[in-house]
Design a protein around this motif. Structure first.
Motif, mmCIF file in Angstrom:
data_model
loop_
_atom_site.group_PDB
_atom_site.id
_atom_site.type_symbol
_atom_site.label_atom_id
_atom_site.label_comp_id
_atom_site.label_asym_id
_atom_site.label_seq_id
_atom_site.Cartn_x
_atom_site.Cartn_y
_atom_site.Cartn_z
ATOM 1 N N PHE A 167 0.810 -1.208 0.000
ATOM 2 C CA PHE A 167 0.000 0.000 0.000
ATOM 3 C C PHE A 167 0.847 1.264 0.000
ATOM 4 N N SER A 168 2.156 1.062 0.014
ATOM 5 C CA SER A 168 3.048 2.215 0.118
ATOM 6 C C SER A 168 2.932 3.115 -1.112
ATOM 7 N N GLN A 169 2.859 4.419 -0.858
ATOM 8 C CA GLN A 169 2.790 5.397 -1.955
ATOM 9 C C GLN A 169 4.195 5.692 -2.470
ATOM 10 N N LYS A 170 5.168 5.583 -1.549
ATOM 11 C CA LYS A 170 6.532 6.007 -1.895
ATOM 12 C C LYS A 170 7.286 4.953 -2.691
ATOM 13 N N GLU A 171 7.182 3.713 -2.235
ATOM 14 C CA GLU A 171 7.968 2.644 -2.867
ATOM 15 C C GLU A 171 7.039 1.759 -3.696
ATOM 16 N N SER A 172 7.569 1.213 -4.796
ATOM 17 C CA SER A 172 6.743 0.283 -5.570
ATOM 18 C C SER A 172 6.773 -1.086 -4.877
ATOM 19 N N TYR A 173 5.706 -1.818 -5.027
ATOM 20 C CA TYR A 173 5.553 -3.105 -4.351
ATOM 21 C C TYR A 173 6.520 -4.130 -4.931
ATOM 22 N N LYS A 174 7.221 -4.822 -4.032
ATOM 23 C CA LYS A 174 8.149 -5.855 -4.502
ATOM 24 C C LYS A 174 7.874 -7.174 -3.798
ATOM 25 N N PHE A 175 8.034 -8.246 -4.552
ATOM 26 C CA PHE A 175 7.756 -9.585 -4.032
ATOM 27 C C PHE A 175 8.858 -10.515 -4.524
ATOM 28 N N PHE A 176 9.565 -11.134 -3.602
ATOM 29 C CA PHE A 176 10.632 -12.060 -3.980
ATOM 30 C C PHE A 176 10.270 -13.447 -3.478
ATOM 31 N N VAL A 177 10.439 -14.432 -4.339
ATOM 32 C CA VAL A 177 10.034 -15.778 -3.941
ATOM 33 C C VAL A 177 10.999 -16.802 -4.515
ATOM 34 N N LYS A 178 11.280 -17.848 -3.733
ATOM 35 C CA LYS A 178 12.123 -18.919 -4.238
ATOM 36 C C LYS A 178 11.728 -20.242 -3.579
ATOM 37 N N THR A 179 11.713 -21.270 -4.401
ATOM 38 C CA THR A 179 11.312 -22.599 -3.938
ATOM 39 C C THR A 179 12.502 -23.534 -3.977
ATOM 40 N N GLN A 180 12.609 -24.374 -2.979
ATOM 41 C CA GLN A 180 13.712 -25.335 -2.932
ATOM 42 C C GLN A 180 13.149 -26.731 -2.673
ATOM 43 N N SER A 181 13.562 -27.683 -3.512
ATOM 44 C CA SER A 181 13.154 -29.067 -3.269
ATOM 45 C C SER A 181 14.156 -29.714 -2.339
ATOM 46 N N LEU A 182 13.682 -30.625 -1.492
ATOM 47 C CA LEU A 182 14.579 -31.310 -0.562
ATOM 48 C C LEU A 182 14.913 -32.683 -1.135
ATOM 49 N N ILE A 183 16.105 -33.174 -0.811
ATOM 50 C CA ILE A 183 16.506 -34.478 -1.341
ATOM 51 C C ILE A 183 15.571 -35.556 -0.812
ATOM 52 N N SER A 184 15.233 -35.464 0.474
ATOM 53 C CA SER A 184 14.206 -36.368 0.980
ATOM 54 C C SER A 184 13.310 -35.577 1.919
ATOM 55 N N SER A 185 12.060 -36.007 2.026
ATOM 56 C CA SER A 185 11.085 -35.210 2.762
ATOM 57 C C SER A 185 11.422 -35.180 4.255
ATOM 58 N N THR A 186 10.938 -34.124 4.923
ATOM 59 C CA THR A 186 11.271 -33.957 6.337
ATOM 60 C C THR A 186 10.135 -33.289 7.089
ATOM 61 N N ASP A 187 10.127 -33.478 8.431
ATOM 62 C CA ASP A 187 9.207 -32.715 9.274
ATOM 63 C C ASP A 187 9.998 -32.056 10.398
ATOM 64 N N SER A 188 11.306 -31.971 10.192
ATOM 65 C CA SER A 188 12.169 -31.423 11.232
ATOM 66 C C SER A 188 12.315 -29.907 11.111
ATOM 67 N N THR A 189 12.000 -29.222 12.201
ATOM 68 C CA THR A 189 12.106 -27.767 12.206
ATOM 69 C C THR A 189 13.531 -27.330 11.864
ATOM 70 N N SER A 190 14.526 -28.012 12.442
ATOM 71 C CA SER A 190 15.897 -27.539 12.208
ATOM 72 C C SER A 190 16.322 -27.689 10.751
ATOM 73 N N ARG A 191 15.929 -28.791 10.127
ATOM 74 C CA ARG A 191 16.288 -28.952 8.710
ATOM 75 C C ARG A 191 15.605 -27.888 7.868
ATOM 76 N N LEU A 192 14.334 -27.650 8.163
ATOM 77 C CA LEU A 192 13.586 -26.667 7.372
ATOM 78 C C LEU A 192 14.137 -25.257 7.586
ATOM 79 N N ILE A 193 14.510 -24.959 8.842
ATOM 80 C CA ILE A 193 15.074 -23.630 9.101
ATOM 81 C C ILE A 193 16.381 -23.467 8.329
ATOM 82 N N SER A 194 17.183 -24.525 8.312
ATOM 83 C CA SER A 194 18.479 -24.380 7.656
ATOM 84 C C SER A 194 18.312 -24.144 6.144
#
Length: 421
Positions: free
Chosen positions: A295-322
């Motif tokens: 909604f900012s009048q001064k700056e234009s809206y920016k959106f950055f996104v990136k997806t990463q696949s994991l070698i094997s699936s996980t439910d571990s918070t620490s792995r996901l955080i890393s």
DNA sequence: TCTGGGGTCCTAGGACCC
DNA sequence: TCTGGGGTCCTAGGACCC
């Protein structure tokens, strides 16, 4: 014997929850705000009457709130979720087949030929819910979910329980409903219908299926059949596991540094991973996104996104955080004011039937999973973040604003309701 | 100054297979 | 004029819901 669908819907749910614990606001205008005290997401009937609109930004209505002495609350989801569970528990005692459709709504399946008996039964249930929880509900009964929704609309306006039969009265009842109020018809379709001269639910119900398919998709054809009393949308009694998990939240104030973003992103990942484990899933893909103030009048809206696949699936918070941290570092650009972070977990599968990869270090995965069990157990018993990752931050100065939050009356011993005699 | 969050379903189109 | 045909799977994007 013929089947009926009942829709039990809590009236102005969040506002009603607040009222249960503060009788002094019983007949006064009450509103509940979204996260960060952003906009109005629930209104009591008194608040609706004085013209407060759904979704209106708080800062735009502040004056009218003061003038009309409207009682304002920040959203208190812990409280609402607990109250919802209480209401749903009563409904489940009465009916075998219950679909909990949202925090404030449930569909039930009833088999009965007598409308009078049904009506009586639901009035009894309605009174019981009100007496036991303090939450007023409305009930709509009809042959399909879509019609039960419409019956619920009528119920809200008058007696609280309304049965819409599919007899000769149906066309008349449908003519009173604007096409945009039909369940499944959103803004886009409403506009298209208006252009074609279709304004009410009756006109929609007699639409040619081929023509309908040209305007929408097969879901629109289902809606039309449902309006005629032909059930096309089944009741879903066993909630299935979610197929994607999102945690996305705006910050209380803008963030400029990578350090603070790291805290926020790690915190959101912790939340998402908790949801993941609570349904017994693991994920194979994680997406991190950052956005600036749209909604900012001064700056234009920016959106950055990136997806990463994991070698094997996980439910571990620490792995996901890393993984999440490294994605964050790759999309972060200096010199911008970030307002929001988003985490998406997808590629979900059941942890119990997980396929290990050749490169997996199985003993370490097993250790990690016991750690997660302990973490969840402690946090469930002693409150969120009793045990948390250091990277999620101590000061958390980006945390959301909730300046008018009520107490967690029913879920925290320290905030339990006190009564003065 | 201040504008929510978390889901689902459906379709079109591309990649890929035999 | 005259492309082979028939499938599946995946993803992005649109629309909708509370």
């Amino acid at each position: 014997m013929s089947k009926y669908v009942g829709l039990i819907d809590c009236n102005n749910f969040y506002a009603s929850c607040e009222r249960v614990f503060d009788p002094s606001i019983q007949h006064k205008p009450v509103v509940v705000l979204s996260n960060n005290d952003g906009c109005v997401i629930a209104r009591s009937s008194e608040a609706k009457k004085i013209g407060i609109k759904m979704g209106e930004p708080f800062f735009k209505c502040k004056d009218i709130f003061i003038k009309q002495s409207v009682k304002v609350f920040s959203s208190n989801y812990t409280l609402y979720a607990d109250m919802s569970n209480r209401v749903m528990a009563i409904i489940k005692e009465h009916f075998e087949d219950v679909e909990v459709y949202s925090i404030d709504e449930a569909f039930v399946c009833v088999e009965d030929s007598s409308v009078e008996r049904l009506h009586k039964e639901f009035v009894h249930l309605r009174n019981k819910i009100l007496k036991w929880t303090g939450i007023p509900v409305s009930v709509g009964i009809s042959k399909t979910k879509t019609l039960a929704k419409l019956a619920g609309r009528v119920a809200k306006k008058n007696t609280g329980v309304y049965c819409l039969s599919t007899s000769e009265d149906l066309p008349k009842a449908l003519k009173d409903v604007p096409v945009g109020s039909v369940w499944g018809i959103g803004r886009r379709l409403e506009k298209k219908f208006h252009q074609k001269g279709i304004y009410n639910a009756y006109q929609l119900s007699v639409l040619d299926h081929k023509f309908a398919k040209s305007l929408g998709t097969v879901t629109l054809v289902r809606t039309i059949l449902e309006l005629k009393g032909v059930p096309c949308i089944n009741l879903d009694f066993l909630p299935s596991a979610k197929r994607q998990i999102t945690t996305s939240r705006a910050f209380g104030s803008s963030i400029h540094t990578l350090e603070s973003l790291r805290e926020a992103v790690s915190t959101y990942i912790s939340r998402a991973a908790e949801k993941l484990r609570s349904q017994g899933s693991s994920c194979s893909t994680i997406t991190v996104a950052l956005s600036t103030n749209r909604f900012s009048q001064k700056e234009s809206y920016k959106f950055f996104v990136k997806t990463q696949s994991l070698i094997s699936s996980t439910d571990s918070t620490s792995r996901l955080i890393s993984v999440g941290k490294s994605i964050l570092e790759s999309i972060f650009k200096k010199g911008l004011a970030y307002k929001k972070a988003h985490i998406f977990l997808s590629g979900l599968e059941s942890s119990a039937s997980k396929q290990y990869s050749l490169v997996d270090n199985v003993p370490s995965i097993v250790r990690e999973s016991s750690l997660m069990r302990v973490l969840d157990k402690l946090n469930n018993s002693y409150g969120r973040d009793t045990l948390k990752y250091a990277v999620t931050g101590i000061s958390r100065d980006w945390i959301m604003k909730r300046e008018k939050k009520s107490q967690s009356y029913t879920t925290n011993w320290n905030e339990i309701l006190t009564i003065q005699l």
